[in-house]
Design an enzyme around this catalytic site. Structure first.
Site, mmCIF file in Angstrom:
data_model
loop_
_atom_site.group_PDB
_atom_site.id
_atom_site.type_symbol
_atom_site.label_atom_id
_atom_site.label_comp_id
_atom_site.label_asym_id
_atom_site.label_seq_id
_atom_site.Cartn_x
_atom_site.Cartn_y
_atom_site.Cartn_z
ATOM 1 N N ASP A 323 0.857 -1.184 0.000
ATOM 2 C CA ASP A 323 0.000 0.000 0.000
ATOM 3 C C ASP A 323 0.898 1.239 0.000
ATOM 4 O O ASP A 323 2.119 1.157 0.177
ATOM 5 C CB ASP A 323 -0.956 -0.038 1.210
ATOM 6 C CG ASP A 323 -2.217 0.765 0.955
ATOM 7 O OD1 ASP A 323 -3.261 0.443 1.543
ATOM 8 O OD2 ASP A 323 -2.160 1.715 0.142
ATOM 9 N N GLU A 521 -11.108 6.522 3.425
ATOM 10 C CA GLU A 521 -10.128 6.005 4.391
ATOM 11 C C GLU A 521 -10.360 6.559 5.788
ATOM 12 O O GLU A 521 -11.503 6.750 6.214
ATOM 13 C CB GLU A 521 -8.714 6.282 3.859
ATOM 14 C CG GLU A 521 -8.466 5.626 2.493
ATOM 15 C CD GLU A 521 -7.001 5.600 2.093
ATOM 16 O OE1 GLU A 521 -6.708 5.905 0.936
ATOM 17 O OE2 GLU A 521 -6.162 5.249 2.938
#
Ligand code: GLC
Length: 632
Positions: A323, A521
């Site tokens: 990520d 997020e």
């Protein structure tokens, strides 16, 4: 007796000989079982690998963000870059139009093909509900809504259309589907998950991979998928402790994103792994380890997770992409150690948006000093080359330019029709007193209100053009709820509108569209999931007019609706439907009956969170259980 024994023995020999013969036959070269999956490309991959220098190998493992690396003239060649990404807000310089994205893709490939071996680049992007960075793309409902359809065939079609709209820009790798299994809806990424139930996640996750990748990755209308975030990203514990690596954070604010998942391996396997098992069955080309930790260990540095379970036990033969800067979180104080741990644990490609030069130099030093074995580098590069070969990316005959003839189908009515179908099938009817729904199309007047009544940005939520999404006119080509109501009713019906619900007096009925503003997020981590005061006021103002009120909730998760439930004659959960608002009115006005079933438990109060079906049954007491949904 002896004779009998002899014949008995001869019979056994006969059987054994025939068994050996049969097994030899099945090994005959012409019938040899073809190697399934990406390993079928190993011979060619190893041939290319044998030509590569260490720099070229490390270049394949390095993924900068496009604007950063293109901004440093010559770096694509100097670092032999094999992949770039557009993370959130990493957009073409001019604008987010189809043509500018297509030009950007072509420029990236042009730069990549200037390297000695001319290995084309893999371009990754978050096309997570359609090609959602591109103006005019069809924005499908987010996964939380698709989960309510329980329809893998539809999800596969959505994947196919997403792939086609992506390939119109040339981009051929999406960081999707999230096969996360969120256990606490206070997490800002709940809407990226299909469900809290791993059974739903594994079915729809597999369907999305099948749709995106098709049956042949070299199909010019296929893209490589990425199952994420491995593993247990949706199981982190809500906390107010200071966030590691985020010095001076607001310690009064609850957060879950990138937190710690405190479960034993059996629980991790039962709840959080099923989506990866089926994604691998579907031949997923890439998997993204999670920022989060499992019992305190960063997933990005866990050899147990990345190599022992995923690659060795589950047989994943594509490649792992970290990520965004996630490797640096392994030890925020020591980048060299972080890179060594992560690559040795099994990470194959590093998403290093800005620090790609540093990553390249440090990994090279680690190999040269023997801290990272060259065998690990060769394994990582072989995995990356396998996927590029499977995509047909290495075919010399290809121009490596986007196929601009696909621009004609981009955002087409046919694609929008499928998104509209998905919206219809994802709507969940939670309350319908006195059968106020379906509505008449010939009422004298309908009043529409609420902050999300005429707001494409709120309908689409996060990961839409902007990383965080954007309230208002975020993208053209869609239909708001208000526009859809106007299109659905007869010419004699007057449709009026206010944000705050005032002015409803005299209308036959009111429709209030409320819920959440866009987020993505950790920005969406929230302790209090109550409707905001403005929404409550809107509904109360409507009710004061003495008319039936239909409440539609546009949100990334179930919300606490106790304050307005008595005033709502009907309550519909639309979650994040995307651009095609007519899918909502198709159901409101009875052209289709609601069939959606909740993909998450709907809580009574903040106090009872987290609330999901995986908790002890005696504690499970939601307002509406997972699977709930009324029909006409
Ligand atoms: C983000 C997300 C991940 C996304 C990646 C690239 O931080 O965690 O889901 O694919 O970075 O944008």
């Amino acid at each position: 007796m002896k004779k009998a024994r002899i014949s008995h023995i001869s019979l056994i020999c006969l059987v054994l000989i025939s068994l050996i013969f049969v097994s030899c036959q099945s090994q005959a070269p012409e019938q040899a079982q073809t190697i399934k999956g990406f390993k079928a490309f190993d011979a060619k991959a190893k041939e290319i690998l044998s030509q590569m220098t260490l720099d070229e190998k490390i270049g394949q493992m390095t993924q900068p963000e496009q604007d950063k690396v293109l901004g440093n003239e010559g770096d694509m060649q100097k670092y032999f870059i094999g992949s770039v990404l557009s993370g959130g807000d990493s957009d073409p310089i001019k604008d987010n139009s189809l043509i500018e994205w297509t030009n950007l893709y072509d420029r990236v490939q042009e730069e990549a093909l200037k390297t000695r071996l001319k290995i084309p680049a893999l371009y990754g992007i978050d096309a997570v509900h359609g090609h959602s960075n591109v103006l005019g793309a069809v924005m499908f409902p987010h996964n939380i809504a698709l989960g309510c359809t329980r329809d893998p065939e539809l999800v596969e079609r959505i994947g196919r259309i997403t792939a086609k709209e992506m390939r119109a820009t040339g981009i051929h790798w999406t960081f999707a589907p999230a096969v996360t299994v969120p256990q606490d809806i206070r997490w800002g990424r709940t809407y990226e998950g299909f469900s809290e139930d791993p059974e739903i996640v594994k079915t729809l996750g597999k369907a999305m991979v099948m749709g995106l990748q098709g049956t042949d990755l070299s199909d010019p209308l296929s893209v490589v998928a990425c199952a994420k975030h491995y593993a247990g990203d949706g199981g982190t514990e809500a906390t107010k402790a200071p966030r590691p690596g985020f010095p001076g954070g607001d310690v009064t604010r609850m957060w879950l994103d990138q937190g710690d998942t405190k479960v034993d391996e059996a629980t991790l396997r039962r709840i959080h792994l099923p989506g990866y098992v089926t994604a691998i069955e579907a031949g997923v080309g890439t998997i993204m380890p999670s920022y989060s930790t499992w019992n305190g260990e960063r997933c990005s540095g866990s050899k147990r997770l990345l190599t022992e379970i995923l690659k060795e036990e589950l047989g994943f033969d594509g490649f792992l992409i970290s990520d965004y800067n996630a490797i640096r979180q392994i030890n925020p104080m020591n980048l060299k150690e972080s890179i060594m741990i992560s690559i040795n644990a099994g990470m194959d490609m590093a998403m290093e948006p800005g620090g790609y030069r540093e990553f390249f130099d440090i990994l090279k030093a680690l190999v040269e000093e023997g801290s990272v074995p060259i065998a690990r580098i060769d394994d990582a590069v072989t995995r990356i080359l396998r996927v590029k070969l499977a995509m047909g990316l290495m075919d010399d005959t290809k121009t490596h330019k986007a196929d601009r003839s696909l621009h004609n189908a981009f955002g087409s009515p046919e694609h929008r029709a499928v998104a509209r179908e998905a919206v219809r099938k994802s709507l969940v009817l939670l309350k319908n007193d006195n059968k106020v729904l379906p509505l008449s199309k010939t009422s004298a007047r309908i009043h529409v209100a609420g902050k999300s009544a005429d707001n494409i940005g709120n309908q689409c939520g996060g990961w839409t053009i902007r990383w965080q999404g954007q309230t208002g006119e975020v993208t053209p080509g869609g239909t708001t709820v208000l526009s859809a109501v106007k299109a659905a009713v007869s010419n004699e019906t007057e449709v009026t509108h206010s944000i705050d619900g005032t002015g409803a007096e005299g209308a036959a009925l009111g429709i209030a569209v409320v819920g959440e503003l866009p987020y993505a997020e950790g920005v969406g981590d929230r302790e209090d999931l109550s409707l905001d005061e403005g929404d409550v006021a809107t509904i109360n103002n409507m009710k004061k007019a003495g008319i039936p009120v239909v409440v539609i909730v546009i949100s990334g998760r179930p919300m606490i609706v106790n304050d307005i439930l008595p005033q709502a004659d009907a309550l519909v959960a639309a979650f994040l439907p995307g651009t095609e608002g007519q899918g909502i009115t198709d159901v409101l006005f009875g052209d289709f009956s609601p069939t959606g079933k909740l993909s998450y438990s709907w809580p009574r109060s903040n106090a009872e969170l987290p609330m999901n079906i995986n908790m002890p049954t005696e504690k499970y007491n939601p307002l509406f259980p997972i699977g709930y949904g009324l029909s006409y």
